[in-house]
Scaffold this active site. Structure first.
Site, PDB file in Angstrom:
ATOM      1  N   TYR A  36       0.772  -1.086  -0.044  1.00  0.00           N
ATOM      2  CA  TYR A  36       0.123   0.283  -0.027  1.00  0.00           C
ATOM      3  C   TYR A  36       0.968   1.241   0.033  1.00  0.00           C
ATOM      4  O   TYR A  36       2.194   1.191  -0.506  1.00  0.00           O
ATOM      5  CB  TYR A  36      -0.930  -0.028   1.037  1.00  0.00           C
ATOM      6  CG  TYR A  36      -1.983   0.897   0.840  1.00  0.00           C
ATOM      7  CD1 TYR A  36      -2.786   0.717  -0.348  1.00  0.00           C
ATOM      8  CD2 TYR A  36      -2.265   2.106   1.537  1.00  0.00           C
ATOM      9  CE1 TYR A  36      -4.057   1.700  -0.536  1.00  0.00           C
ATOM     10  CE2 TYR A  36      -3.426   2.919   1.309  1.00  0.00           C
ATOM     11  CZ  TYR A  36      -4.078   2.761   0.290  1.00  0.00           C
ATOM     12  OH  TYR A  36      -5.015   3.618  -0.234  1.00  0.00           O
ATOM     13  N   ARG A  45      -8.818  10.620  -8.393  1.00  0.00           N
ATOM     14  CA  ARG A  45      -7.866  11.260  -7.510  1.00  0.00           C
ATOM     15  C   ARG A  45      -7.225  10.440  -6.871  1.00  0.00           C
ATOM     16  O   ARG A  45      -7.600   9.986  -5.552  1.00  0.00           O
ATOM     17  CB  ARG A  45      -8.771  12.219  -6.501  1.00  0.00           C
ATOM     18  CG  ARG A  45      -7.838  13.040  -5.770  1.00  0.00           C
ATOM     19  CD  ARG A  45      -8.571  13.610  -4.563  1.00  0.00           C
ATOM     20  NE  ARG A  45      -8.983  12.561  -3.652  1.00  0.00           N
ATOM     21  CZ  ARG A  45      -8.103  12.035  -2.616  1.00  0.00           C
ATOM     22  NH1 ARG A  45      -7.056  12.447  -2.829  1.00  0.00           N
ATOM     23  NH2 ARG A  45      -8.544  11.077  -1.898  1.00  0.00           N
ATOM     24  N   LYS A  80      -6.430  -1.789  -0.586  1.00  0.00           N
ATOM     25  CA  LYS A  80      -7.312  -1.477   0.409  1.00  0.00           C
ATOM     26  C   LYS A  80      -8.014  -2.848   0.886  1.00  0.00           C
ATOM     27  O   LYS A  80      -8.010  -3.017   2.001  1.00  0.00           O
ATOM     28  CB  LYS A  80      -8.399  -0.511   0.223  1.00  0.00           C
ATOM     29  CG  LYS A  80      -7.972   0.822   0.014  1.00  0.00           C
ATOM     30  CD  LYS A  80      -7.856   1.593   1.250  1.00  0.00           C
ATOM     31  CE  LYS A  80      -7.504   3.013   0.867  1.00  0.00           C
ATOM     32  NZ  LYS A  80      -7.372   4.017   2.075  1.00  0.00           N
ATOM     33  N   GLU A 124     -13.797   5.136  -2.964  1.00  0.00           N
ATOM     34  CA  GLU A 124     -12.293   5.550  -2.729  1.00  0.00           C
ATOM     35  C   GLU A 124     -11.700   6.181  -3.854  1.00  0.00           C
ATOM     36  O   GLU A 124     -11.815   5.995  -5.097  1.00  0.00           O
ATOM     37  CB  GLU A 124     -11.624   4.105  -2.468  1.00  0.00           C
ATOM     38  CG  GLU A 124     -10.078   4.219  -2.408  1.00  0.00           C
ATOM     39  CD  GLU A 124      -9.778   4.658  -0.870  1.00  0.00           C
ATOM     40  OE1 GLU A 124      -8.865   5.357  -0.661  1.00  0.00           O
ATOM     41  OE2 GLU A 124     -10.754   4.307   0.005  1.00  0.00           O
ATOM     42  N   ASP A 125     -11.080   7.415  -3.576  1.00  0.00           N
ATOM     43  CA  ASP A 125     -10.308   8.172  -4.534  1.00  0.00           C
ATOM     44  C   ASP A 125     -11.002   8.781  -5.839  1.00  0.00           C
ATOM     45  O   ASP A 125     -10.682   8.693  -6.833  1.00  0.00           O
ATOM     46  CB  ASP A 125      -9.081   7.541  -5.007  1.00  0.00           C
ATOM     47  CG  ASP A 125      -7.788   7.453  -3.802  1.00  0.00           C
ATOM     48  OD1 ASP A 125      -8.079   7.888  -2.857  1.00  0.00           O
ATOM     49  OD2 ASP A 125      -6.766   6.657  -4.148  1.00  0.00           O
ATOM     50  N   ASP A 138     -14.022   6.838   2.382  1.00  0.00           N
ATOM     51  CA  ASP A 138     -12.674   6.677   3.260  1.00  0.00           C
ATOM     52  C   ASP A 138     -12.061   7.874   3.310  1.00  0.00           C
ATOM     53  O   ASP A 138     -11.500   8.199   4.115  1.00  0.00           O
ATOM     54  CB  ASP A 138     -11.949   5.390   2.662  1.00  0.00           C
ATOM     55  CG  ASP A 138     -10.865   5.259   3.620  1.00  0.00           C
ATOM     56  OD1 ASP A 138     -11.081   5.118   4.864  1.00  0.00           O
ATOM     57  OD2 ASP A 138      -9.782   4.957   3.255  1.00  0.00           O
ATOM     58  N   ASP A 139     -12.089   8.592   2.043  1.00  0.00           N
ATOM     59  CA  ASP A 139     -11.269   9.703   1.808  1.00  0.00           C
ATOM     60  C   ASP A 139     -11.657  10.711   2.863  1.00  0.00           C
ATOM     61  O   ASP A 139     -11.095  11.762   3.347  1.00  0.00           O
ATOM     62  CB  ASP A 139     -10.972  10.149   0.096  1.00  0.00           C
ATOM     63  CG  ASP A 139     -10.335   9.281  -0.499  1.00  0.00           C
ATOM     64  OD1 ASP A 139      -9.365   8.923  -0.086  1.00  0.00           O
ATOM     65  OD2 ASP A 139     -10.972   8.611  -1.328  1.00  0.00           O
ATOM     66  N   ASN A 143      -0.443  11.651   0.528  1.00  0.00           N
ATOM     67  CA  ASN A 143       0.479  10.802   0.127  1.00  0.00           C
ATOM     68  C   ASN A 143       0.636  10.558  -1.141  1.00  0.00           C
ATOM     69  O   ASN A 143      -0.210  11.500  -1.879  1.00  0.00           O
ATOM     70  CB  ASN A 143      -0.320   9.564   0.419  1.00  0.00           C
ATOM     71  CG  ASN A 143      -0.524   8.934   2.011  1.00  0.00           C
ATOM     72  OD1 ASN A 143       0.650   8.431   2.649  1.00  0.00           O
ATOM     73  ND2 ASN A 143      -1.756   8.543   2.494  1.00  0.00           N
TER      74      ASN A 143
END
Length: 545
Positions: free
Chosen positions: A97, A150, A168, A239-240, A262-263, A402
């Protein structure tokens, strides 16, 4: 046995990553399952195989090569992969990850080996249910889905973003014991605006610009409906996604499905936990903090919302709580006089003179904490951190972007420029730092501390929804796991080596919220924590004969 109850034999079994034991098949199993001659004659224990894997990983020349080796292992032997991950989480997690997965996503089309997960593209409109039906494991309980717009702090990577859902879900298993056959990674391919990918003949995604219209919403809606039909009760983690879609999709679907982002919510919870633990070092109170965020996207707004929720739970009014959170984005300080402020930012726009320079904003506001969440490397400069150390005895420096190359500053810079007084946390791991005869081991504010435990708690309770209260409970639980020894090292998170236990405790806290709020479908057991631990996956081989 496979999902239909049949034991596949011979080469089929060796090519089944959920059941393959490689050289650990016993002689009796080899005879019974048609494996004689297909394997070298010596039988190895799982521990011996683990040592072989670690030797190979450590011999590789770089982290991307290590990533490729580990993903190849996951493709052929999931039990061994998770044995290595769970027994060596601090060494292996950064390889599968963040930060390594960022480089893997950038190179995804060039390093592609075997398919993992499901790709659902605009070409599948009207047929999404058929695509989901192709997945070989019918008991899916967790889906992580991205549209690749993203990816970490790297931007639009289109279909190359599949590395994120895969990674993930590996953490759902490795950190919270959700069995791999219950996990499904999904990428919604709606095109990409990344020019380098569109011009790359090895890019695996649709060769078109990113869809922004009704077809995008139609694909998401069809996926959400089909996923719930195909896998009843499934937890869906967004996610993203890009800012323009993440907030509105969460707002639209959170009351229609068991879904979270999650973000926004996971990042909010993990940062809140770090801030609460940091108060034990700085001797401050959360309600007296002035947080200055660099970045007002999903992560930044998510953290602000979590801080406000925590303060409201303490009895502070929402308007007072919002005064603790200040934002600096691409247009400067977020102030109420600005026009066209997106909905998610409006409540954090304060009555203040506009400031276009971040260093000036630090000087005017004199915050107690800087929180980086915009993927702008080096923005926490020496002069800024030295100013923070002038205003605060223990300045809070959270460089959360990150991968590592996007961090606002390094751990060494934060400690050196603050004369060893900074309370530092980061999104990606940094090595321990020695300064003025003291050793600092900084905390990693990684969402892996939150989302696996939240997911496990949702599954354990059979919750039909994921609520903000669950993330607040998860943040409080995580902060409570930080020991005095951790704080002495400057660490505001527990060590990653404890993450399985932490996830179980978070799951129990989340499940209690589900029972209290009436969204659970499973009857509460007498000892929820024991029941949760009993359901957690263990990487051990089955006996076939």
């Amino acid at each position: 046995m496979d999902d239909a109850g049949e034991i596949p034999g011979g080469v089929r079994l060796l090519h089944d990553p959920l059941r393959n034991k490689g050289t650990s098949f016993t002689l009796a199993e080899r005879r019974a399952l048609g494996l004689n001659g297909l394997l070298p004659p010596r039988v190895h224990t799982l521990a011996e195989q683990e040592r072989r894997v670690l030797g190979n990983v450590r011999s590789k020349s770089g982290d991307l090569e290590r990533y490729l080796f580990l993903i190849a292992l996951q493709d052929r032997n999931e039990t061994l992969f998770y044995r290595v991950l769970m027994n060596h989480i601090e060494e292996i997690m950064p390889l599968i990850y963040t930060p390594t997965v960022g480089k893997a996503c950038q190179e995804f089309g060039h390093i592609y080996r075997r398919p993992r997960g499901l790709y659902i593209s605009l070409d599948d409109l009207g047929q999404v249910a058929d695509v989901l039906a192709n997945w070989p494991h019918p008991d899916v309980r967790v889906i992580v889905v991205t549209d690749g717009e993203r990816i970490l702090g790297l931007g639009d990577l289109g279909a190359n973003g599949m590395g994120i859902p895969v990674g993930k879900l590996s953490l759902y298993t490795g950190c919270a014991g959700i069995a791999p056959e219950h996990c499904l990674p999904v990428t919604l391919d709606v095109g990409t605006n990344n020019e380098s990918l569109l011009g790359d003949e090895l890019y695996n995604g649709l060769e078109q610009r990113r869809e922004r219209g009704a077809s995008y919403d139609d694909l998401v809606a069809e996926f959400m409906d089909a996923a719930q039909q195909q896998f009843p009760g499934v937890l869906i983690q967004l996610e993203d996604f890009g800012n323009r879609n993440a907030f509105r999709l969460l707002k639209h679907y959170r009351d229609l499905a068991c879904v979270f982002d999650d973000d926004i919510q996971g990042t909010g919870a993990v940062a809140l936990a770090g801030l609460k633990a940091a108060m034990r070092i700085s001797k401050g109170k959360l309600e007296h903090q002035r947080l200055l965020f660099y970045g007002a996207g999903q992560a930044g707004i998510g953290i602000g919302r979590s801080v406000v929720a925590a303060l409201v739970a303490m009895g502070i009014s929402e308007s007072e709580a919002r005064q603790c959170c200040w934002y600096f984005d691409s247009q400067g300080l977020l102030v109420s006089g600005r026009s066209d402020i997106p909905e998610q930012k409006q409540t954090f726009a304060h009555d203040q003179q506009a400031i276009a320079n971040f260093e000036d904003a630090v000087e005017v506001l004199q915050p107690t904490a800087l929180i980086g969440a915009a993927g702008q490397a080096g923005v926490f400069s020496e002069s800024i951190i030295r100013s923070m150390a002038e205003y605060n005895q223990r300045p809070l420096i959270f460089a959360l972007s990150n991968p590592t190359t996007k961090a606002e500053c390094t751990a060494e810079q934060a400690y050196q420029w603050s004369d060893g007084r900074a309370v530092f946390a980061s999104g990606s791991p940094f090595a321990p730092v020695s300064y003025a005869a003291k050793k600092f081991v900084s905390g990693q504010g990684n969402n892996a501390y939150i989302f696996p435990g939240v997911g496990l708690g949702v599954l354990a309770s059979g919750s039909t929804r994921v609520t903000d209260t669950m993330f607040l409970a998860a943040a409080n639980c995580l902060a409570d796991q930080v020991t005095a020894e951790d704080l002495q090292l400057g660490r505001v998170y527990p060590p990653l080596s404890n993450i399985t236990e932490v996830s179980a405790l978070i799951a129990a806290a989340v499940a209690e919220v589900a029972w209290e709020e009436g969204v659970a479908s499973v009857v509460r057991p007498d000892n929820p924590l024991a029941a949760i631990k009993a359901m957690m996956y263990q990487p051990v081989y089955p006996h076939y004969a």
